[in-house]
Structure formats: C-alpha cells, structure tokens
Design a protein around this motif. Structure first.
Motif, PDB file in Angstrom:
ATOM      1  N   ALA A  35       1.037  -1.361  -0.154  1.00  0.00           N
ATOM      2  CA  ALA A  35       0.118  -0.019   0.566  1.00  0.00           C
ATOM      3  C   ALA A  35       0.814   1.047   0.081  1.00  0.00           C
ATOM      4  O   ALA A  35       2.022   1.605   0.722  1.00  0.00           O
ATOM      5  CB  ALA A  35      -1.370   0.193   1.170  1.00  0.00           C
ATOM      6  N   GLY A  36       0.354   2.140  -1.346  1.00  0.00           N
ATOM      7  CA  GLY A  36       1.730   3.791  -1.191  1.00  0.00           C
ATOM      8  C   GLY A  36       1.158   4.155   0.036  1.00  0.00           C
ATOM      9  O   GLY A  36      -0.363   4.296   0.584  1.00  0.00           O
ATOM     10  N   LYS A  37       2.023   5.203   0.632  1.00  0.00           N
ATOM     11  CA  LYS A  37       1.343   6.674   1.857  1.00  0.00           C
ATOM     12  C   LYS A  37       0.883   7.392   0.725  1.00  0.00           C
ATOM     13  O   LYS A  37       1.498   8.270  -1.107  1.00  0.00           O
ATOM     14  CB  LYS A  37       2.888   6.601   2.080  1.00  0.00           C
ATOM     15  CG  LYS A  37       3.110   5.599   2.826  1.00  0.00           C
ATOM     16  CD  LYS A  37       4.573   5.594   4.005  1.00  0.00           C
ATOM     17  CE  LYS A  37       4.142   4.865   4.615  1.00  0.00           C
ATOM     18  NZ  LYS A  37       3.275   3.872   5.580  1.00  0.00           N
ATOM     19  N   PHE A  38       0.244   8.583   1.333  1.00  0.00           N
ATOM     20  CA  PHE A  38       0.281   9.794   0.302  1.00  0.00           C
ATOM     21  C   PHE A  38      -0.267  10.938   1.422  1.00  0.00           C
ATOM     22  O   PHE A  38       0.032  10.922   2.687  1.00  0.00           O
ATOM     23  CB  PHE A  38      -0.964   9.333  -0.162  1.00  0.00           C
ATOM     24  CG  PHE A  38      -2.575   9.470  -0.055  1.00  0.00           C
ATOM     25  CD1 PHE A  38      -3.083  10.601   0.061  1.00  0.00           C
ATOM     26  CD2 PHE A  38      -3.228   8.489   0.549  1.00  0.00           C
ATOM     27  CE1 PHE A  38      -4.571  10.492   1.269  1.00  0.00           C
ATOM     28  CE2 PHE A  38      -3.836   8.068   1.028  1.00  0.00           C
ATOM     29  CZ  PHE A  38      -4.839   9.328   1.569  1.00  0.00           C
ATOM     30  N   VAL A  39       0.378  12.468   0.975  1.00  0.00           N
ATOM     31  CA  VAL A  39       0.056  13.626   1.419  1.00  0.00           C
ATOM     32  C   VAL A  39      -1.566  14.128   0.829  1.00  0.00           C
ATOM     33  O   VAL A  39      -1.342  14.226  -0.031  1.00  0.00           O
ATOM     34  CB  VAL A  39       0.957  14.560   1.142  1.00  0.00           C
ATOM     35  CG1 VAL A  39       0.932  15.450   1.805  1.00  0.00           C
ATOM     36  CG2 VAL A  39       2.566  13.380   2.206  1.00  0.00           C
ATOM     37  N   VAL A  40      -1.947  14.605   2.096  1.00  0.00           N
ATOM     38  CA  VAL A  40      -3.436  15.451   1.643  1.00  0.00           C
ATOM     39  C   VAL A  40      -2.424  17.216   1.600  1.00  0.00           C
ATOM     40  O   VAL A  40      -2.259  16.897   2.613  1.00  0.00           O
ATOM     41  CB  VAL A  40      -4.214  14.949   2.079  1.00  0.00           C
ATOM     42  CG1 VAL A  40      -5.374  16.739   2.251  1.00  0.00           C
ATOM     43  CG2 VAL A  40      -5.364  13.995   1.429  1.00  0.00           C
ATOM     44  N   LEU A  41      -2.739  18.244   0.714  1.00  0.00           N
ATOM     45  CA  LEU A  41      -2.541  19.162   0.787  1.00  0.00           C
ATOM     46  C   LEU A  41      -3.969  20.166   0.266  1.00  0.00           C
ATOM     47  O   LEU A  41      -4.611  19.654  -0.696  1.00  0.00           O
ATOM     48  CB  LEU A  41      -1.132  19.188   0.032  1.00  0.00           C
ATOM     49  CG  LEU A  41      -1.513  20.829  -1.138  1.00  0.00           C
ATOM     50  CD1 LEU A  41      -0.537  21.511   0.453  1.00  0.00           C
ATOM     51  CD2 LEU A  41      -0.140  21.716  -1.538  1.00  0.00           C
ATOM     52  N   HIS A  42      -4.388  20.449   1.575  1.00  0.00           N
ATOM     53  CA  HIS A  42      -5.226  21.689   2.088  1.00  0.00           C
ATOM     54  C   HIS A  42      -4.461  22.785   0.993  1.00  0.00           C
ATOM     55  O   HIS A  42      -4.093  23.854   2.170  1.00  0.00           O
ATOM     56  CB  HIS A  42      -5.949  21.782   3.003  1.00  0.00           C
ATOM     57  CG  HIS A  42      -7.364  22.592   2.721  1.00  0.00           C
ATOM     58  ND1 HIS A  42      -7.397  23.695   3.936  1.00  0.00           N
ATOM     59  CD2 HIS A  42      -7.983  23.000   1.914  1.00  0.00           C
ATOM     60  CE1 HIS A  42      -8.615  24.455   3.180  1.00  0.00           C
ATOM     61  NE2 HIS A  42      -8.871  23.667   2.516  1.00  0.00           N
TER      62      HIS A  42
END
Length: 529
Positions: free
Chosen positions: A306-313
């Motif tokens: 499973a890959g990791k991800f960042v959320v940028l608001h």
C-alpha cells in the motif's frame, strides 16, 4: 530551455490585448454609472464578471515564478531513503487517547422544555462546529433539537441541507441517550420557518446571543422563551457558545458530536474510499469509466505494498486571495481584479489593506501560493515520487497558478483526476459536498498539510490530533520572512524550514482559555493513556 521559456516575462500576449484588458478592468472604477449593477453586485454576478476579466486579462499570461532560484534547486532535490523513512513514520504514542464518555451515564430529561432551532451560516466546517454547539445548548436547556438548518452561503452558493451532507440517522442514534432530536417540527410548529423569521421581528426568535455566550446566558435568556412558546429559534448562532467555564460533561458531549456523531452520508464515504484506494494502489485506477456507479474496486484490504500519500489543503481560492490584500505576482490586472472584488464583497472591511505586502508577509498574514507550499514540502523532504492529493476549492488563477506545484510533484492528484464525471455527478457544483469529500480523504491520509490557516485547517488539525495522526502546520511567520529573502540559498531555506517545523507535525497542544475545543481537543476530549 523549457524552464527558461516557462519563466519569461509575466505578460506574453500582444500589447494591444493587455491594454484592452486593463481598460476593461478600469471602466467600472472610473465610470461607475456604466456599471451600476455592480454597486450592489451579488457574489454570483461578480463571479461572472471576474471570469470575463480573467479570460481577457490573463489569456496566455502565466504568472511567473516568484522564487526562481529556490524552484530550480527544488526541482533538482534528492532525498535519502533514511530521510524519507523518517518523514513518513507515523506519530509516536503521546500518552493521550480519545476520551468522551461523561462522568455519569447520559440520560434524557423526563420532559422536554421545547424545541430548539438554529440557523447556521458559513462553510461546511463552520457549520460543523455550530452543529456541535447546538447539541450542547439543547442539553443545557433540556430541549429537543431540530436538525439544524444550513443557510445558503453567499460565496459558495450551496443549498445543501444537513441531510444532504451528514448521515442523519447515525447522528440521531449516536446521541439518542444524550438529547432528543427530531428531523422536523410537528405540525403545531410548522409555521416556525426561516422565511417566517426573515419577514419581521418575532417573539420566538433569539437574535441577541453574544459571541461565546455562557451556559447561564442561555438559561436566563432562551429558557423563558421555550417555556412561554414551546419553541425558540436562535439566529445568528455561529460561535454563540463559550469554550470555557462549561461543565466537563457538556464539553465531552461536544466532542462526541464532532468526532462520533457527525458522519458523512454513505455516497460521500463510498467515493472517498474509492479515492483513497486509488491513491494507495495507483494500478487499481484502471477500469470501465462511464457508468453511473462507482468503479468496482479490487479487495485491497491487507494487500501488501500500500502506498502512502499526503493531502495538501490548498486554501487559495479567489475569496481568500482578495481578503488577504496580498500581492500574488499576477501583475496589475490581478491586483485590480482582486481590489474590485474585495470592495464589492467586503465594502472596505479588509483591514489588512492598510499594510504593505512586505509587512503582511513578514507577519505571516499572506496565504501561501501553490508554488510556495510546494517549495515548503520539497524542503521538508517530499520528493517527486510523493503521491499528493490536492484538497481544494477552485484555485485562483487555475492551472497556470498550479503549474510549478505540479512540476515539483508530478504525481499530484485531485477529485477530477481520480474519479470520473459520472462518479462525481452527485457532488458536482456543491461546495459543501466537495469539501466533505476532501475532509474524508484528509482524515485517511498518512500526512495532512494545510497551506494556510482557516476553518478547514482548524477542523482537521483538531480531528487528526484526536486520532494522533501526523499533521504539518506551516509556520506562517517564518515562511513569510524566508520568502521575502530573495537571495536565500536552497540549503539555508531547507535548513530553516526543517528546523522551524520539527515541533509542528501533530504534537499535542493543550487548549488555552478562549481557544476552540474543536482545534485543540486536549485535554477536554482526551484522557491520559
């Protein structure tokens, strides 16, 4: 050569076209009689006007990079495996855990004092806080809460109701032992509508609630109305309940509403789960596009890799840009357009305009542009293999404004790139539902970053603190000063950014007097583990 061409002069269109666009912008200012409708323009009218202006004034004109030296270095950055591992490591246990159970078992009063109505304005997250406060006020008054009415926001123009956004049955069920809740008023009170209160002064409307009113204020001023009429409508209501001097059980109830009772409707959660899966397993994005249902997703629970991800608001919409009174490098056309929008929408109430752009930036009062937050992420160690989900309303300046951020993070995704138009049909054009989807994805990300403070930032910082999730809070003052230094080297910039954010990645900060319980859930909503 490509970079050189990209960062040429700010305006590349023929001189005649630029002059025509400038005249178009100046006409409403110097010849107001010709543009009388704008004297009392609604946001929708002004939005259409700005679209026309932007299409004429910015066609073919990409705002140039304001930090070319840093951008060139950032594009060549390299991050070691050790640094990446540390960056993605979840927060350590901070010895605090969610704790919202009251000191005594919740119970309903034998008799309700009457019905409480609230009318909530603002965007999704301001309304969310108002809902939590409304439950608390109903508990204080031993009243029955009517599902809150959400006003149509004059900026976002979204008429979504509570039931369009939140799972109302879940809401009622979670709180069934705390307060009585009804979806609508009984027929005897059907006259108590938003329209009824808009036409005249009504005895059942309470409109004098002070900001951060105490529990005693409600007992002294609203309870008598309930006892006399059986109903009380409180409007305005946003921020009308104090964060201090309340019984702990009332505080815990607010936490329970925010972190347990408020769940988004099933179709938002389903679409959110699909986006999250596609971010973690990019290969699963493929499928038959064009159906009216969510694409079938493979069963990836427990799957390796499973890959990791960042959320940028990315809080860089037109309203934010105008309200800040800062310069964002779009030239005279952009300055005039924002100035006109600011004047019509806020009638001179933007106090920041008395400061120079340099003063505003040095004070950390300018929202970060897409390019600037991209440079910050690059300095923190995120490389071009980072999967970045862009949570945002419409970005002011469109794709041209995002171009440098996309160069830094080519794997950047958003709602439109991850889901088909058919999948997004139920939320299209509905700002509250779009924000709800972004909120849901943000709560499931490995790391959340907000480019600038605001209601979405505050709500997610608080919720992720409650869940002990990594959340990077940009130091606006530090970054404003760093970006003003046009001679700073990449190594100095990177070192300053890393050192300035060592303790801004989700570490628990305890609420101080007058601070929001929804942004700082400890210690009110949490207990020592």
């Amino acid at each position: 050569m490509g970079l050189k061409l990209q960062y040429q002069n700010e305006y590349q269109s023929p001189r005649g076209g630029a002059l025509g666009a400038l005249l178009l912008l100046l006409f409403p200012i110097f010849l107001p009689s010709l543009f009388s409708p704008f004297g009392h323009a609604s946001p929708s009218m002004l939005s259409e006007w700005n679209v026309m202006v932007k299409s004429n004034a910015q066609e073919g004109n990409v705002p140039k990079s304001r930090h070319q030296r840093l951008l060139r270095s950032a594009l060549q950055r390299q991050t070691s495996e050790e640094e990446l591992s540390e960056l993605w490591t979840p927060l350590a246990n901070q010895a605090w855990k969610p704790c919202i159970e009251p000191s005594i078992a919740p119970s309903l009063p034998e008799k309700s004092e009457g019905f409480i109505q609230v009318f909530l304005d603002g965007g999704l997250n301001q309304q969310r806080m108002g809902i939590c406060d409304a439950v608390a006020v109903a508990k204080i008054l031993n009243a029955t809460l009517v599902i809150p009415y959400l006003e149509v926001n004059p900026v976002w123009r979204d008429s979504s109701s509570f039931m369009d956004i939140f799972d109302v049955d879940h809401f009622i069920n979670v709180l069934k032992d705390d307060i009585s809740i009804v979806k609508e008023l009984p027929s005897d009170f059907s006259w108590s509508t938003r329209e009824y209160y808009a036409t005249a002064i009504r005895a059942t409307r309470v409109k004098t609630a002070p900001v951060h009113a105490s529990a005693n204020w409600y007992l002294e001023n609203v309870l008598p109305v309930l006892q006399s009429y059986g109903i009380a409508a409180i409007a305005p209501f946003s921020h009308r309940l104090t964060f201090d001097t309340l019984p702990m059980d009332i505080q815990r109830l607010r936490c329970k509403v925010n972190f347990q009772a408020l769940s988004f409707v099933p179709h938002i959660r389903a679409l959110g789960d699909a986006l999250i899966s596609r971010l973690r397993y990019p290969s699963s994005k493929s499928g038959a596009i064009g159906t009216n249902h969510l694409l079938e997703m493979p069963n990836v629970k427990g799957k390796e890799g499973a890959g990791k991800f960042v959320v940028l608001h990315l809080r860089f919409d037109k309203d934010m840009a105008a309200h800040s009174a800062c310069d964002f490098g779009g030239g005279k056309a952009e300055k005039l357009a924002l100035a006109k929008y600011r004047q019509v929408l806020w009638q001179g109430r933007v106090l920041n305009s008395q400061f120079t752009d340099k003063e505003l930036r040095s004070q950390g009062r300018c929202p970060l542009t897409p390019e600037e937050i991209g440079l910050v992420l690059a300095a923190l160690g995120f490389d071009n293999s980072t999967r970045l989900y862009l949570a945002s309303h419409k970005v002011y300046g469109g794709e041209a404004r995002i171009a440098n951020l996309r160069h830094l993070f080519p794997l950047m995704e958003e709602k439109k790139s991850l889901a088909s138009s058919e999948e997004r049909a139920q939320i299209k054009g509905k700002a509250s539902l779009l924000a709800a989807l972004d909120y849901y994805v943000s709560m499931h990300s490995d790391i959340f970053v907000s480019a600038s403070p605001g209601n979405m930032h505050n709500a997610l910082v608080g919720h992720r603190t409650y869940e002990n999730l990594k959340t990077i809070r940009p130091s606006m003052g530090l970054l404003g000063q760093l970006f003003l230094n046009k001679s700073i080297t990449w190594s100095d910039f990177q070192q300053s950014v890393v050192e300035g954010h060592e303790n801004r990645q989700g570490q628990i900060r305890f609420r101080k007097p007058k601070q929001s319980i929804y942004t700082y859930p400890a210690p009110d909503c949490m207990c020592q583990a």
